[in-house]
Design an enzyme around this catalytic site. Structure first.
Site, mmCIF file in Angstrom:
data_model
loop_
_atom_site.group_PDB
_atom_site.id
_atom_site.type_symbol
_atom_site.label_atom_id
_atom_site.label_comp_id
_atom_site.label_asym_id
_atom_site.label_seq_id
_atom_site.Cartn_x
_atom_site.Cartn_y
_atom_site.Cartn_z
ATOM 1 N N CYS A 212 -53.957 48.221 -17.641
ATOM 2 C CA CYS A 212 -52.967 47.254 -18.091
ATOM 3 C C CYS A 212 -52.274 47.710 -19.370
ATOM 4 C CB CYS A 212 -53.644 45.906 -18.318
ATOM 5 S SG CYS A 212 -52.581 44.665 -19.063
ATOM 6 N N TRP B 228 -60.371 39.997 -12.369
ATOM 7 C CA TRP B 228 -60.956 41.205 -12.937
ATOM 8 C C TRP B 228 -62.483 41.116 -12.932
ATOM 9 C CZ3 TRP B 228 -57.571 45.004 -13.873
ATOM 10 C CH2 TRP B 228 -56.259 44.690 -14.220
ATOM 11 N N ARG C 92 -53.421 33.204 -13.096
ATOM 12 C CA ARG C 92 -54.057 34.517 -13.055
ATOM 13 C C ARG C 92 -54.843 34.734 -14.344
ATOM 14 N NH1 ARG C 92 -52.688 38.984 -9.386
ATOM 15 N NH2 ARG C 92 -51.291 37.463 -8.471
ATOM 16 N N PHE C 93 -56.020 35.332 -14.210
ATOM 17 C CA PHE C 93 -56.908 35.570 -15.351
ATOM 18 C C PHE C 93 -56.528 36.923 -15.950
ATOM 19 C CE2 PHE C 93 -59.129 33.311 -11.914
ATOM 20 C CZ PHE C 93 -59.277 32.068 -12.523
ATOM 21 N N THR C 94 -55.988 36.899 -17.162
ATOM 22 C CA THR C 94 -55.318 38.081 -17.679
ATOM 23 C C THR C 94 -56.104 38.785 -18.782
ATOM 24 O OG1 THR C 94 -54.101 36.857 -19.382
ATOM 25 C CG2 THR C 94 -53.102 36.965 -17.188
ATOM 26 N N VAL C 95 -55.812 40.065 -18.907
ATOM 27 C CA VAL C 95 -56.247 40.877 -20.039
ATOM 28 C C VAL C 95 -54.988 41.308 -20.788
ATOM 29 C CG1 VAL C 95 -58.400 41.729 -19.044
ATOM 30 C CG2 VAL C 95 -56.287 42.939 -18.534
ATOM 31 N N TYR D 166 -41.400 45.357 -14.618
ATOM 32 C CA TYR D 166 -41.949 44.340 -13.718
ATOM 33 C C TYR D 166 -40.833 43.520 -13.085
ATOM 34 C CZ TYR D 166 -46.606 45.311 -15.533
ATOM 35 O OH TYR D 166 -47.785 45.928 -15.871
#
Length: 302
Positions: free
Chosen positions: A45, A78, A106-109, A172
């Protein structure tokens, strides 16, 4: 990466859910205490790599813990290989839902976990790096660079607004567009900015002069992924990074710095993008190339 929504063919990035601050003395937020926080990242990422680069440049490795997720993400989000030894979780989603059981998205980093209150403090990726730069100064290594100098902050912020909109997020907007006009709008804005940055770097070593700043960190992570992913996978194929003499030499100059080069994992990058976007690459085949010499002399010091 973050949830994408499409409005009339345009990619729209999911807002950051957690935005609590960490401050030097805890005023207006949580205190910048060494050993208290854990940073969750992915080498794949670009937003997460920013935080890894800054953490290392400033010498905060023993101050802020680090957990690296697997590059392949599925519907569960993730995964932390072998479970995270500090929190005990296998999936990053568990920390999101511990903090906010009603969270949808969405579970983000990157994101930062507080081991004292046992909740996520922030997944606000632009704020994470500037927080390290301005609130953890008491814990910076001797001689650490000032990546966000007060006198240059207006210029850094102004440049970032354009680079984020047209380059960092622009790739993106091109790759996830579902309408031709939305794609072309993002495509044109991306290469207009890259052309301008190429000219800017003809006259200075880094974006703001002779010293690395936050602006360089933010641009680098997109450049590092450009030829390997964005050029083909996101259809950003007017020019490659290697077709820009100044940008390509500038990227290699940064790559030669361990904080940049040693956090750039092309295997993780390519496996993540080409495997976890089946709507773009349904076969899941990961390309072998491109074969680029990131260690070639850059001569930027001249």
């Amino acid at each position: 990466m973050t949830t994408r929504e499409v409005e009339e063919g345009h990619f729209v990035r999911q807002p950051n859910r957690f935005t609590e601050r960490i401050t030097a003395d805890g005023t207006g937020g949580l205190p910048a205490e060494p050993g208290r926080y854990r940073l969750f990242v992915s080498y794949a990422c670009p937003w997460a790599q920013r935080s890894m680069i800054v953490r290392r440049l400033l010498g905060l490795e023993d101050v802020i813990g680090l957990a690296v997720v697997d590059p392949i993400r599925d519907e569960r989000g993730w995964r932390i290989p072998g479970r995270d030894p500090v929190t005990g979780v296998e999936f990053l989603s568990e920390l999101y839902l511990r903090t906010d059981p009603s969270f949808v998205g969405r579970f983000t980093v990157p994101c930062v976990w507080d081991t004292v209150t046992e909740r996520l403090v922030t997944n606000d990726f632009p704020a994470i790096t500037t927080m390290m730069e301005t609130e953890f100064t008491a814990h910076h290594r001797p001689g650490a660079p000032d990546l966000y100098p007060e006198a240059l902050r207006p210029e850094i912020d102004e440049l970032d607004r354009r680079v984020y909109t047209t380059v960092n997020n622009g790739v993106y907007k091109a790759g996830f567009a579902t309408a031709q006009d939305a794609y072309e709008e993002a495509f044109d804005a991306l290469f207009t900015t890259l052309d301008d940055l190429e000219e800017r770097l003809a006259h200075r070593r880094y974006l703001l002069g002779d010293e690395i700043t936050e602006a360089d960190v933010r641009l680098y992570t997109t450049l590092a992924r450009f030829d390997a992913v964005y050029y083909s996978h996101f259809k950003c194929n007017l020019r490659r990074l290697v077709d820009y003499p100044n940008l390509w030499a500038y990227a290699r100059d940064l790559y030669a710095i361990p904080a940049f080069g040693e956090t750039t994992d092309f295997d993780h990058i390519k496996r993540h993008y080409y495997v976890t976007h089946p709507h773009i690459n349904p076969s899941g085949i990961v390309p072998k190339g491109p074969f680029l010499d990131w260690t070639a002399p850059h001569n930027r010091e001249r």
